[in-house]
Design an enzyme around this catalytic site. Structure first.
Site, PDB file in Angstrom:
ATOM      1  N   ARG A 109     -26.107  36.332  56.163  1.00 49.48           N
ATOM      2  CA  ARG A 109     -25.947  34.776  54.917  1.00 49.48           C
ATOM      3  C   ARG A 109     -27.302  35.326  54.506  1.00 49.48           C
ATOM      4  O   ARG A 109     -28.271  35.024  55.008  1.00 49.48           O
ATOM      5  CB  ARG A 109     -25.654  34.385  55.252  1.00 49.48           C
ATOM      6  CG  ARG A 109     -25.612  33.319  54.223  1.00 49.48           C
ATOM      7  CD  ARG A 109     -24.749  31.368  54.243  1.00 49.48           C
ATOM      8  NE  ARG A 109     -22.996  31.861  54.029  1.00 49.48           N
ATOM      9  CZ  ARG A 109     -22.295  31.191  53.690  1.00 49.48           C
ATOM     10  NH1 ARG A 109     -22.885  30.053  52.932  1.00 49.48           N
ATOM     11  NH2 ARG A 109     -20.497  31.803  53.420  1.00 49.48           N
ATOM     12  N   HIS A 136     -19.787  38.131  48.921  1.00 51.48           N
ATOM     13  CA  HIS A 136     -18.821  37.967  49.504  1.00 51.48           C
ATOM     14  C   HIS A 136     -17.728  38.479  50.275  1.00 51.48           C
ATOM     15  O   HIS A 136     -16.489  38.029  50.406  1.00 51.48           O
ATOM     16  CB  HIS A 136     -18.316  36.243  48.838  1.00 51.48           C
ATOM     17  CG  HIS A 136     -18.598  34.846  50.133  1.00 51.48           C
ATOM     18  ND1 HIS A 136     -18.672  35.375  50.898  1.00 51.48           N
ATOM     19  CD2 HIS A 136     -18.760  34.330  49.798  1.00 51.48           C
ATOM     20  CE1 HIS A 136     -18.929  34.685  52.612  1.00 51.48           C
ATOM     21  NE2 HIS A 136     -18.690  33.170  51.389  1.00 51.48           N
ATOM     22  N   GLN A 139     -15.474  37.031  53.041  1.00 55.92           N
ATOM     23  CA  GLN A 139     -14.139  35.884  52.156  1.00 55.92           C
ATOM     24  C   GLN A 139     -13.166  36.637  51.301  1.00 55.92           C
ATOM     25  O   GLN A 139     -12.337  35.640  51.736  1.00 55.92           O
ATOM     26  CB  GLN A 139     -15.266  34.675  50.604  1.00 55.92           C
ATOM     27  CG  GLN A 139     -14.786  33.972  49.975  1.00 55.92           C
ATOM     28  CD  GLN A 139     -14.538  32.802  50.406  1.00 55.92           C
ATOM     29  OE1 GLN A 139     -15.242  32.359  50.857  1.00 55.92           O
ATOM     30  NE2 GLN A 139     -13.058  31.815  50.978  1.00 55.92           N
ATOM     31  N   ASP A 232     -15.453  28.616  41.507  1.00 53.62           N
ATOM     32  CA  ASP A 232     -16.118  28.740  42.899  1.00 53.62           C
ATOM     33  C   ASP A 232     -17.115  27.280  42.278  1.00 53.62           C
ATOM     34  O   ASP A 232     -17.020  27.118  40.696  1.00 53.62           O
ATOM     35  CB  ASP A 232     -16.726  29.907  43.504  1.00 53.62           C
ATOM     36  CG  ASP A 232     -17.865  29.576  43.831  1.00 53.62           C
ATOM     37  OD1 ASP A 232     -17.924  29.083  44.411  1.00 53.62           O
ATOM     38  OD2 ASP A 232     -18.619  30.431  44.070  1.00 53.62           O
ATOM     39  N   CYS A 273     -13.258  28.898  47.274  1.00 50.43           N
ATOM     40  CA  CYS A 273     -13.584  29.477  48.470  1.00 50.43           C
ATOM     41  C   CYS A 273     -14.323  28.203  49.752  1.00 50.43           C
ATOM     42  O   CYS A 273     -14.623  28.256  50.185  1.00 50.43           O
ATOM     43  CB  CYS A 273     -14.633  30.006  47.975  1.00 50.43           C
ATOM     44  SG  CYS A 273     -16.688  29.688  46.643  1.00 50.43           S
ATOM     45  N   ARG A 318     -10.561  32.150  57.173  1.00 48.07           N
ATOM     46  CA  ARG A 318     -12.102  32.580  57.406  1.00 48.07           C
ATOM     47  C   ARG A 318     -12.020  32.940  58.332  1.00 48.07           C
ATOM     48  O   ARG A 318     -12.481  34.265  59.143  1.00 48.07           O
ATOM     49  CB  ARG A 318     -12.889  31.422  56.282  1.00 48.07           C
ATOM     50  CG  ARG A 318     -13.452  31.726  55.184  1.00 48.07           C
ATOM     51  CD  ARG A 318     -13.407  32.405  54.183  1.00 48.07           C
ATOM     52  NE  ARG A 318     -14.238  33.769  54.837  1.00 48.07           N
ATOM     53  CZ  ARG A 318     -16.097  32.940  54.402  1.00 48.07           C
ATOM     54  NH1 ARG A 318     -16.101  31.524  53.784  1.00 48.07           N
ATOM     55  NH2 ARG A 318     -16.777  33.818  54.964  1.00 48.07           N
TER      56      ARG A 318
END
Ligand code: CP
Ligand code: NVA
Length: 338
Positions: A109, A136, A139, A232, A273, A318
């Site tokens: 990340r 992402h 996700q 988001d 998310c 996730r």
């Protein structure tokens, strides 16, 4: 010997995978979720070692990779930005060579997409993108699994994303939806519309899959008929100087009960998310309240706690989906080509 179509591959961005492959990962996530709930062991990565590299903060992605690794029988090792030489004294290429000689898989990340690609190129082991400024992808498997769990299908559904239309999550939703045949509406002010090249790419996929793509600054048009409203944060990690600009631009794009009603559907779900600015229980939210006089940003507390909310199912997913991604690419599974 027949090898899996996934074995040894990295997940760097969604376009590296076909519609069938993404659907496989979504369905395999559901299967692993079921095994976990039933207490059936699924130790496909017994004895393997997994490096978890984080330049940016994380709750879900880090926890998901950690728990998923352990459930799969692997050992996860967290390597934060202040713990290792990466970027300070050692290049990405050299770091990749070292980590690849010791670890069986690497999660990354960070900021630059280029760096996750370099890690994959030079490490010789599967690399999983746990979020960059551009994409992402892990996700997405959780998000589309959550949609499928709620509606029993994906094709033909409409997801309306409201807010910063050019961030990593918006990019990933646009492309993944187009690949999977889900209609994607990006609802944001024109100055935050997604990159034109990306929209063209999404349109090309959409022509094949029947997905409809709508990029609009008109909230009413953008959310009408949506099965899911997706939010988001307005300010992504690394852009913390942009609060004022984004609050001014994005306030009309907040998901509130009026917007929920404007979908015209009672069963519309909220996806986010996370983390979310829906109250003032955090340091950053308190700072925003003090400076700009607002206590909620991209989603109101009312919607966040309403019957529409699915963001915590999405967060749990996730873990199941990251587990599926790691097992499929590293677990020597028998997965015949579709
Ligand atoms: N959604 C998500 O990636 O959360 P974290 O930043 O907590 O990992
Ligand atoms: N767009 C957000 C996503 C967080 C999961 C960020 O990059 O900060």
């Amino acid at each position: 010997m027949m090898t899996s179509i996934f074995q040894g591959r990295s997940l760097l961005k969604e376009i590296d995978f076909t519609k069938e492959e993404l659907n496989y990962l979504i369905d395999f996530s559901a299967h692993l979720k079921d095994l976990k709930k039933k207490g059936v062991p699924h130790r496909y990565l017994e004895g393997k070692n997994i490096a978890l590299l984080f330049e940016k903060s994380s709750t879900r992605t880090r926890s998901a990779f950690t728990v998923a690794s352990i459930d799969l029988g692997a050992h996860p090792e967290y390597l934060g930005k202040d713990d290792i030489q990466l970027g300070k004294k050692e290049s990405v290429e050299d770091t990749a060579k070292v980590l690849g000689s010791m670890f069986d898989g690497i999660e990354f990340r960070g900021f630059k997409q280029e760096n996750v690609e370099l890690l994959a190129e030079h490490s010789g082991v599967p690399v999983w993108n746990g979020l960059t400024d551009e994409w992402h992808p892990t996700q997405m498997i959780a998000d589309f699994l959550t949609l499928k769990e709620n509606f029993g299908k994906l094709e033909g559904l409409t997801l309306a994303y409201t807010g910063d239309g050019r961030n990593n999550v918006a990019n990933s939703l646009l492309i993944t939806g187009a690949i999977l045949g889900v209609n994607i509406n990006i609802v944001s002010p024109e100055s935050l519309f997604p990159d034109e090249k990306l929209v063209d790419q999404a349109m090309k996929y959409a022509e094949k899959t029947g997905s409809k793509i709508l990029i609009t600054d008109d909230v009413k048009k953008g959310v009408e008929g949506a099965d899911a409203l997706y939010a988001d944060v307005w300010v992504s990690m690394g852009e913390e100087d942009k609060y004022e600009e984004r609050i001014n631009l994005l306030t009309p794009y907040q998901i509130n009960m009026d917007m929920m009603k404007a979908t015209g559907k009672d069963e519309t779900i909220l996806l986010h998310c996370l983390p979310a600015f829906h109250d003032t229980e955090t340091i950053q939210a308190k700072m925003v309240e003090e400076k700009f006089g607002i206590g909620e940003m991209e989603v109101t507390d009312e919607v966040f706690r309403s019957k529409h909310a699915r963001q915590f199912d999405q967060a749990e997913n996730r873990m199941h989906s990251i587990k599926a991604i790691m097992a499929a690419t590293l677990g020597n599974l028998f997965i015949p080509k579709a």
